[in-house]
Design a protein around this motif. Structure first.
Motif, PDB file in Angstrom:
ATOM      1  N   SER A  56     -21.765   8.680  20.933  1.00 36.19           N
ATOM      2  CA  SER A  56     -22.990   9.469  20.772  1.00 36.19           C
ATOM      3  C   SER A  56     -22.639  10.940  20.662  1.00 36.19           C
ATOM      4  O   SER A  56     -21.543  11.365  21.017  1.00 36.19           O
ATOM      5  N   TYR A  57     -23.589  11.681  20.165  1.00 35.75           N
ATOM      6  CA  TYR A  57     -23.463  13.138  20.118  1.00 35.75           C
ATOM      7  C   TYR A  57     -24.828  13.731  20.414  1.00 35.75           C
ATOM      8  O   TYR A  57     -25.859  13.081  20.252  1.00 35.75           O
ATOM      9  N   HIS A  58     -24.802  14.970  20.884  1.00 41.47           N
ATOM     10  CA  HIS A  58     -26.039  15.683  21.180  1.00 41.47           C
ATOM     11  C   HIS A  58     -26.199  16.762  20.122  1.00 41.47           C
ATOM     12  O   HIS A  58     -25.302  17.561  19.898  1.00 41.47           O
ATOM     13  N   TYR A  59     -27.344  16.770  19.460  1.00 42.24           N
ATOM     14  CA  TYR A  59     -27.595  17.764  18.415  1.00 42.24           C
ATOM     15  C   TYR A  59     -28.716  18.702  18.850  1.00 42.24           C
ATOM     16  O   TYR A  59     -29.591  18.336  19.621  1.00 42.24           O
ATOM     17  N   VAL A  60     -28.623  19.937  18.356  1.00 38.65           N
ATOM     18  CA  VAL A  60     -29.676  20.932  18.555  1.00 38.65           C
ATOM     19  C   VAL A  60     -29.865  21.625  17.207  1.00 38.65           C
ATOM     20  O   VAL A  60     -28.921  22.177  16.653  1.00 38.65           O
ATOM     21  N   TYR A  61     -31.068  21.544  16.661  1.00 40.45           N
ATOM     22  CA  TYR A  61     -31.369  22.195  15.399  1.00 40.45           C
ATOM     23  C   TYR A  61     -31.868  23.612  15.641  1.00 40.45           C
ATOM     24  O   TYR A  61     -32.286  23.956  16.749  1.00 40.45           O
ATOM     25  N   GLU A  62     -31.846  24.421  14.592  1.00 38.36           N
ATOM     26  CA  GLU A  62     -32.316  25.805  14.697  1.00 38.36           C
ATOM     27  C   GLU A  62     -33.768  25.867  15.144  1.00 38.36           C
ATOM     28  O   GLU A  62     -34.194  26.840  15.766  1.00 38.36           O
ATOM     29  N   THR A  63     -34.532  24.822  14.839  1.00 39.28           N
ATOM     30  CA  THR A  63     -35.946  24.770  15.226  1.00 39.28           C
ATOM     31  C   THR A  63     -36.129  24.556  16.726  1.00 39.28           C
ATOM     32  O   THR A  63     -37.240  24.651  17.233  1.00 39.28           O
TER      33      THR A  63
END
Length: 140
Positions: A56-63
């Motif tokens: 798994s990975y944790h993502y964070v978008y600019e939004t």
């Protein structure tokens, strides 16, 4: 607040595969389970009701939208088997040229059966996707 639909669950991967009606597709799902496990080194987990994911990975978008997702995965759906891969587009297209019979979307590759594709290319797609996400979203 946004709530992701596809989350890791405690559901059994084996129980899910056993519910696949088509015998050939069920066998392919077990073969894919072995291949993905071998290549990634991760234990399979259910993501939502129908995706078998690895790592798994944790993502964070600019939004500000953020969440977790599997590095790679597959789903033995009724119509076709969905394979989930993401990497640099040019590299993906080069691998897919010699992959075998498939159709593709942005992050999905669809196959009818495992016999239609080159297993060595499949392993490369898995490995390159894991590497892509581990570089893009390094763990702390």
């Amino acid at each position: 607040m946004y709530e992701p639909k596809t989350k890791e669950t405690d559901s059994s991967v084996i129980e899910f595969i056993e519910k696949v009606d088509n015998v050939k597709k069920r066998k392919d799902a077990y073969d894919l389970l072995d291949i993905f496990t071998e290549v990634t080194g991760f234990q399979a987990k259910m993501w939502g009701p129908s995706i078998i994911g690895f790592g798994s990975y944790h993502y964070v978008y600019e939004t500000g939208h953020e969440g977790d997702a599997p590095l790679v995965g597959f789903s033995p759906r009724k119509a076709k088997i969905s394979l989930y891969f993401t990497m640099e587009e040019k590299e993906r297209e080069q691998l897919l040229e010699s992959f075998g019979k498939h159709t593709s979307g942005k992050a999905c590759i669809y196959i009818n059966k495992l016999d239609d594709v080159d297993l060595e290319i499949l392993k490369q797609l898995i490995e390159k996707t894991v590497n892509y996400f581990e570089k893009k979203y390094p763990r702390n």
